[in-house]
Design a protein around this motif. Structure first.
Motif, PDB file in Angstrom:
ATOM      1  N   CYS A 125     -43.955  66.206  61.950  1.00  0.00           N
ATOM      2  CA  CYS A 125     -42.593  65.736  61.708  1.00  0.00           C
ATOM      3  C   CYS A 125     -41.612  66.369  62.686  1.00  0.00           C
ATOM      4  CB  CYS A 125     -42.175  66.058  60.275  1.00  0.00           C
ATOM      5  SG  CYS A 125     -43.123  65.165  59.028  1.00  0.00           S
ATOM      6  N   GLN A 126     -40.651  65.563  63.095  1.00  0.00           N
ATOM      7  CA  GLN A 126     -39.585  66.031  63.977  1.00  0.00           C
ATOM      8  C   GLN A 126     -38.399  66.471  63.134  1.00  0.00           C
ATOM      9  OE1 GLN A 126     -39.973  65.999  67.746  1.00  0.00           O
ATOM     10  NE2 GLN A 126     -41.852  66.244  66.550  1.00  0.00           N
ATOM     11  N   MET A 127     -37.757  67.557  63.572  1.00  0.00           N
ATOM     12  CA  MET A 127     -36.667  68.114  62.788  1.00  0.00           C
ATOM     13  C   MET A 127     -35.702  68.861  63.706  1.00  0.00           C
ATOM     14  SD  MET A 127     -38.885  71.123  60.994  1.00  0.00           S
ATOM     15  CE  MET A 127     -39.217  72.689  61.823  1.00  0.00           C
ATOM     16  N   GLU A 147     -36.921  54.715  47.501  1.00  0.00           N
ATOM     17  CA  GLU A 147     -37.324  53.899  48.641  1.00  0.00           C
ATOM     18  C   GLU A 147     -37.980  54.672  49.773  1.00  0.00           C
ATOM     19  OE1 GLU A 147     -34.036  51.534  50.032  1.00  0.00           O
ATOM     20  OE2 GLU A 147     -33.364  51.095  47.999  1.00  0.00           O
ATOM     21  N   VAL A 148     -37.746  55.981  49.858  1.00  0.00           N
ATOM     22  CA  VAL A 148     -38.339  56.784  50.931  1.00  0.00           C
ATOM     23  C   VAL A 148     -39.418  57.709  50.384  1.00  0.00           C
ATOM     24  CG1 VAL A 148     -37.889  58.526  52.699  1.00  0.00           C
ATOM     25  CG2 VAL A 148     -36.282  56.633  52.372  1.00  0.00           C
ATOM     26  N   ASN A 203     -41.870  60.725  61.159  1.00  0.00           N
ATOM     27  CA  ASN A 203     -41.334  60.999  59.820  1.00  0.00           C
ATOM     28  C   ASN A 203     -40.129  60.168  59.429  1.00  0.00           C
ATOM     29  OD1 ASN A 203     -40.352  62.869  61.926  1.00  0.00           O
ATOM     30  ND2 ASN A 203     -39.037  63.719  60.338  1.00  0.00           N
ATOM     31  N   ARG A 204     -39.572  59.410  60.348  1.00  0.00           N
ATOM     32  CA  ARG A 204     -38.531  58.439  60.020  1.00  0.00           C
ATOM     33  C   ARG A 204     -37.404  59.030  59.179  1.00  0.00           C
ATOM     34  NH1 ARG A 204     -41.670  52.639  59.200  1.00  0.00           N
ATOM     35  NH2 ARG A 204     -42.817  52.719  61.155  1.00  0.00           N
ATOM     36  N   GLU A 233     -29.248  54.578  56.944  1.00  0.00           N
ATOM     37  CA  GLU A 233     -30.148  53.762  57.757  1.00  0.00           C
ATOM     38  C   GLU A 233     -31.560  53.702  57.181  1.00  0.00           C
ATOM     39  OE1 GLU A 233     -29.979  55.423  61.629  1.00  0.00           O
ATOM     40  OE2 GLU A 233     -28.054  54.501  62.137  1.00  0.00           O
ATOM     41  N   ARG A 234     -31.929  54.695  56.402  1.00  0.00           N
ATOM     42  CA  ARG A 234     -33.283  54.733  55.837  1.00  0.00           C
ATOM     43  C   ARG A 234     -33.429  53.843  54.606  1.00  0.00           C
ATOM     44  NH1 ARG A 234     -33.013  61.178  55.452  1.00  0.00           N
ATOM     45  NH2 ARG A 234     -30.892  60.521  54.912  1.00  0.00           N
TER      46      ARG A 234
END
Length: 886
Positions: free
Chosen positions: A224-226, A154-155, A246-247, A37-38
Motif C-alpha cells: 500500500c502507498q501512503m 463501500e470500501v 490500495n486505492r 472520490e472513493r
C-alpha cells in the motif's frame, strides 16, 4: 472527448467524466461535503450544485456525467445563496467551539468562506465512545453527511456505522455494538479519513504534521502507498494514497502501527557480546570485530562455513548487496531469506510449471473477476486491503469458494466453504480437477492450444474423485463438486493462495495442483484470472527476486545461464559449490559444518519451526551477526555482534509487492543515534574484509541501476519512472508499460504447459491417542509475524495476546472457557496459551497465532519440511491439552 463550457470557458474531457471531477480538473473550486472520490455519488449535501443550461433547477455535480455541448455555471449569486442556506441548515446543531479549535477542517473552512456561524443547538443523544486506542469520537460534530457509513460499507465492507432512527431523530452510531470495537470495527481509519468535521478523529495526532512524505507500507506484501506526516523528527500520522494497489485505503497496521520506530528499546548503537554481556562499541570496533571473525572462519573452514540471510524487511537494493557480498566477498552461495519458509514453494511451483515464479495477475484484476478461489489464505486479516477489495467484489455478485479449515470472515460470505482437514490439500485439489474432467467443465480450446499431458492426467486424477476422498478431506463430495463448478463457470476466475497451501510437506505440490485447475479451465493469461500467491511480508518477493536464494541470482536467473554476465559486471568469479538454503544451513550448523550466520531483519530463532531444533543449530556457531532494530530473540539467545539498522522510515530504496510492482520508499526521518541503513552496513563490512570493489555505492539508486543492468525483466524500472508510475515487471526497457498479466499468448516455459500429476503423500505428523488434536498457526489482523513492530504500538491493546482458538465442543470436553490458560504439548515442546472459544473452529482442530515472543508458539511446531524446497510444515502439528488451573 467531450466539450463543455464552464463559466464561459470551453474545456474538453474524456466521455464518462463526472461533472464534479471535470470542474476540479478545470481549476474550478466547487464546495462539497458528502462527496469522496472513493464512494458512489450521493448528492445529499447539495453543496456542489451547479446550473446547467437546459436543466430547470440546479444539479449536484457529483451525480452527473458531462455531456457534449454542456454549459455550466458554478458560482452564480443564486447558487452561492443556496449554498449559504444549506450550510446554515447543516450547522444548526453544530458546536461553535469546534470551529474555533480546528479552523482547518474542511467543514469549518466552508463555514468561514460563506460567513456562516454554527447554531450551537447541540443534540444530547449522540453516540459516545472513548475506548478505541486510535479513533476518537465527537459526534456532536456529526453533520449527517454519512461518509463514514458509506466508506465503511463501500470500501472496507465492515458495515460498522449506521444511520439509526428516522427524520429529525437520525443519528450515526455503530449498529451492532455499544462501542466501535464491539460493533465490528477493524480500525482501518477510513471513517476518520473521510470525515469532514472531526466528528471522528485520530486520537494520537497531537499536532498537525509539518511535513508529509510518500512511501510504501512496511507490513504485508500488498504494498500500500501512503503519506507519512512528521512533527519535530517524530512520526505523527499516516494517511492513504490513491494508488492502484490500495486505492486510498489502509489497514490498522499501515495507518496506525508506526510507534515501534520510536520505541524506548530501539537499539541505535553497535554492540559486541563479551563474557556473556552486551557492550556498546563504536562502528569501527564492531566492523573490525565482524570482519576479523568472518575472515578467520573463511581461513580455517572455507567460505561455505558461513551463511547469509537476507530480509523481507529490507529493500531490494539491500538484499541485492547481501547476496552479492555472500558470493563476491565471502565466496559462498549459502544465501537465503525468509521466503524459504513461506512462498518459496509458490515460486518453485509457478516457475516449474509456467516459467515465472511469481503471481500471474495484478490486483487490478480483482474488480474484473467473476469468481474467486481462495485457498489457505485469510486476506481480510493478513492482507486487509486485498481482502476488502475481494469482499466488495463478492458483495457485488462475484462467486466465492474458500478452502480453509476455519470459518474466516470471507468463508462466512462464501458460496462454498471447503473446511478441509489440515494436511489434505492435495486430494482436495485433485478431486476438484477430477470433477472438472468428469463433468466436462474444462476449457477445450485452451487445452488444445496451451496444455499438454491431459490424457495421462485425466487417467491419474480419476482416482481422486470427490466421493473417494471426501471422508479423508473432511468435506462433503457434493461440496467439492459445487466448488469446482463455480470455479469453472466464473470465467474469469481468480485464485489466491497463502501459507495454508505452502507451509505443508507437499506445499510446492499443493501450488502445482492449483495450477492444474487454472490450466484445465483456461484461467491463465487473461484479466481476472490466474494463480496468485499473497506474499506475507512487505518485501519477501523482492528479497528472493534479488538473489537471496542459494540456487538463483538476481531476477531468479539460474547461476548456470546468467553467471557469466554477473561475473563480467562484478569483475569476480562466482562460487562453484551449490549453496545451502536456510533449513540446510540449520542442519549444517548442527553437524558442525556451518560456523557463522549473518541475519538482518530476520528473527530466525523465533520464526523457524521446531524451536528446540533451531536452538541446537544456533548454539554451537562461532559467530552470529544480528542486524536489526531491536534485540530480538536470536540476538538475545545466540548473538555475537549486533549492528543497529535503520528502519524503512529512515532510508530510501524500493520494495516489491505480491503482484510484481516495484515501488519506492523514501526517507521520512533522520537516522537515530548510530543506526545505519542495511546497505551502508553491508558495504562497510565488505570494506573491512578488504574487498570494497563493487561496494562503494553512494545511494540506493546507484545500486538499483546495477540491478537493472543484471536483471533484464527489470531494466525499464528506473527511479525516474517509479516516481510517477506503478509498474509490474517484466518491464524490459523504459518505453515498456509493464506487464500486469503474465502468459497471455505463451508461458515463459514455451507455448504450452504440462499438467502435473501430484500424488498425495500424508504428512508423518499425525494425531493419535497421545496427541489427539490438530494445531495450525497463522496471523491476526492487528499484529504481524513475530510482533517485533506491532506489539510496540497500541495495536497491543486491540489484541493483547495470542490465543488458542477452539471449537465450543472441544472446550466443553476439556472443561475450558474463554481466558483459561492451557498447556499445549506436542512431540517437540510445549507452550502456555489463553483459550478463546469460537464457532470458527471445527471440532478436533486448534488455531493460534505466533506474535508474542514470550509465548513462543514455535516450541510446538514440527521439523517436517516441504519435499521440494524445505519450507517448514507450520500448518499441521499434533498436540494435546492440559488445563493449568491458571
Amino acid at each position: 472527448m467531450v466539450q463543455l463550457t464552464i463559466n464561459g470557458v470551453p474545456h474538453r474531457f474524456p466521455a464518462g467524466t463526472r461533472l464534479l471531477d471535470a470542474l476540479q480538473a478545470a481549476g474550478t473550486d466547487v464546495p462539497h461535503l458528502c462527496h469522496d472520490e472513493r464512494l458512489k455519488p450521493s448528492g445529499a449535501c447539495r453543496m456542489c450544485v451547479v446550473e446547467v443550461d437546459g436543466e430547470p433547477r440546479p444539479v449536484a455535480s457529483c451525480t452527473v456525467q458531462i455531456q457534449d455541448g454542456m454549459t455550466v455555471f458554478t458560482h452564480t449569486p443564486a447558487l452561492e445563496a443556496l449554498r449559504r442556506t444549506n450550510l446554515q441548515l447543516i450547522a444548526q446543531h453544530y458546536p461553535l467551539q469546534a470551529v474555533w479549535a480546528e479552523p482547518k477542517r474542511p467543514f469549518h473552512q466552508l463555514l468561514a468562506k460563506y460567513g456562516v456561524s454554527p447554531g450551537g443547538e447541540l443534540y444530547s443523544d449522540v453516540f459516545r465512545d472513548d475506548s478505541h486506542p486510535y479513533i476518537g469520537v465527537a459526534m456532536d460534530r456529526c453533520i449527517q453527511c454519512y461518509r463514514c457509513v458509506r466508506i465503511c460499507e463501500e470500501v472496507q465492507g465492515q458495515f460498522v456505522w449506521e444511520a439509526l432512527g428516522r427524520s429529525e431523530n437520525t443519528r450515526v452510531a455503530p449498529g451492532k455494538g455499544d462501542t466501535l470495537l464491539s460493533g465490528g470495527c477493524v480500525s482501518c481509519g477510513a471513517c476518520v479519513d473521510t470525515c469532514p468535521t472531526g466528528a471522528l478523529f485520530d486520537k494520537r495526532v497531537l499536532a498537525a504534521p509539518t511535513s508529509w512524505t510518500r512511501t510504501t507500507c512496511v507490513y504485508c506484501g500488498v504494498g500500500c502507498q501512503m503519506e507519512v506526516g512528521c512533527v519535530d523528527r517524530r512520526l505523527m500520522a499516516v494517511r492513504p494514497v490513491d494508488s492502484p494497489v490500495n486505492r486510498g485505503h489502509l489497514c490498522v497496521k499501515g495507518r496506525y502501527a508506526f510507534d515501534f520506530n520510536h520505541a524506548p528499546d530501539r537499539i541505535t548503537t553497535p554492540m559486541i557480546r563479551r563474557d556473556g554481556q552486551w557492550q556498546e562499541v563504536t562502528w569501527d570496533e564492531a566492523l573490525c570485530f565482524t570482519a576479523t571473525r568472518l575472515q578467520a572462519i573463511i581461513d580455517r573452514y572455507g567460505p561455505d562455513a558461513i551463511g547469509v540471510l537476507g530480509s523481507a524487511r529490507a529493500t531490494n537494493e539491500e538484499n541485492y548487496l547481501a547476496q552479492k557480498l555472500a558470493r563476491m566477498v565471502i565466496g559462498t552461495n549459502n544465501v537465503d531469506c525468509c521466503a524459504r519458509v513461506c512462498h518459496t514453494p509458490s515460486a518453485k511451483a509457478l516457475k516449474t510449471m509456467l516459467g515465472t515464479g511469481a503471481a500471474t495477475n495484478s490486483f487490478d484484476d480483482i474488480e474484473v473477476a467473476k469468481a474467486f478461489l481462495l485457498c489457505g489464505v485469510n486476506p481480510t486479516e493478513n492482507h486487509p486491503i486485498v481482502g476488502a477489495r475481494i469482499k466488495q467484489r463478492v458483495l457485488q455478485g462475484a462467486k466465492l469458494v474458500v478452502v480453509d479449515p476455519r470459518r474466516t470472515e470471507l468463508a462466512a460470505l462464501a458460496d462454498v466453504h471447503l473446511a478441509v482437514r489440515p494436511g489434505f490439500n492435495i486430494p482436495l485439489f485433485n478431486a476438484m480437477a477430477a470433477t472438472l474432467i468428469e463433468e466436462d467443465l474444462v476449457d477445450r480450446s485452451f487445452l488444445a492450444e496451451r496444455v499438454t499431458e491431459f490424457d495421462d492426467f485425466a487417467v491419474f486424477v480419476a482416482d481422486y474423485a470427490p466421493e473417494r476422498v471426501a471422508d479423508s478431506c473432511g468435506v462433503a463430495a457434493e461440496a467439492i463438486r459445487a466448488a469446482a463448478r463455480l470455479y469453472a463457470a466464473g470465467q474469469p476466475s481468480m485464485c489466491f493462495h497463502g501459507l495454508g497451501v505452502t507451509e505443508h510437506m507437499q506445499g510446492t505440490e499443493g501450488v502445482m495442483a492449483l495450477i492444474n485447475l487454472a490450466l484445465l479451465t483456461g484461467n491463465l493469461g487473461k484479466a481476472g484470472a490466474g494463480i496468485n500467491p499473497l506474499r506475507g511480508q512487505n518485501n519477501v518477493q523482492g528479497a528472493a527476486q534479488m538473489g537471496c536464494d542459494p540456487v538463483s541470482l538476481t531476477g531468479a536467473q539460474s547461476i548456470k545461464e546468467a553467471g557469466p554476465h554477473f561475473e563480467a559486471v562484478w569483475g569476480a568469479r562466482l562460487p562453484v559449490n551449490r549453496g545451502l538454503d536456510l533449513l540446510e544451513m540449520m542442519d549444517a550448523a548442527k553437524a558442525g559444518q556451518l560456523k557463522a550466520i549473518w541475519a538482518f531483519g530476520y528473527d530466525v530463532y523465533l520464526s523457524l519451526a521446531h524451536a528446540a531444533d533451531t536452538a541446537a543449530a544456533l548454539s554451537p556457531l562461532d559467530l552470529v551477526i544480528v542486524q536489526d532494530l531491536f534485540l530480538n530473540q536470536t540476538a538475545a539467545a545466540f548473538g555475537t555482534v549486533f549492528l543497529p539498522a535503520a528502519s524503512f522510515f529512515e532510508k530510501d530504496g524500493t520494495f516489491m509487492n505480491s503482484d510484481r510492482r516495484v515501488q519506492r520508499i523514501r526517507t521520512v526521518l533522520p537516522l537515530p543515534g548510530e543506526a545505519r541503513p542495511d546497505w551502508w552496513i553491508i558495504q562497510a563490512v565488505a570494506g573491512y574484509l578488504g574487498k570494497p570493489q563493487g561496494f562503494s555505492f553512494g545511494e540506493p539508486e546507484a545500486i538499483w541501476d546495477e540491478i537493472r543492468q543484471l536483471w533484464p525483466a527489470g531494466a525499464g524500472l528506473s527511479y525516474a519512472r517509479l516516481e510517477g508510475e506503478s509498474l509490474n515487471w517484466p518491464c524490459p526497457d523504459e518505453s515498456h508499460p509493464g506487464t500486469p498479466i503474465l502468459h497471455r499468448d505463451r508461458f515463459a516455459v514455451g507455448k504450452t504447459a504440462a499438467l502435473a500429476r501430484i500424488a498425495f503423500i500424508p504428512t508423518p505428523e499425525q494425531v493419535n491417542d497421545d496427541y489427539p488434536l490438530l494445531l495450525t498457526t497463522g496471523r491476526t489482523l492487528p499484529h504481524f509475524n513475530a510482533g517485533t513492530m506491532s506489539y510496540r504500538t497500541p495495536n497491543a491493546e486491540l489484541r493483547p495476546t495470542d490465543t488458542l482458538d477452539m471449537a465450543p465442543s472441544d472446550a466443553a470436553a476439556y472443561g475450558l472457557a474463554d481466558g483459561d490458560t492451557v498447556r499445549v504439548r506436542s512431540r517437540y515442546g510445549e507452550a502456555l496459551l489463553p483459550v478463546r472459544v469460537t464457532e470458527a473452529m471445527q471440532a478436533g482442530q486448534l488455531f493460534t497465532s505466533f506474535h508474542r515472543p514470550d509465548l513462543f508458539v514455535n516450541r510446538l511446531t514440527s521439523s517436517v519440511r516441504d519435499r521440494m524446497v524445505h519450507a517448514p510444515e507450520f500448518k499441521v502439528t499434533a498436540v494435546r491439552l492440559e488445563k493449568t488451573g491458571g
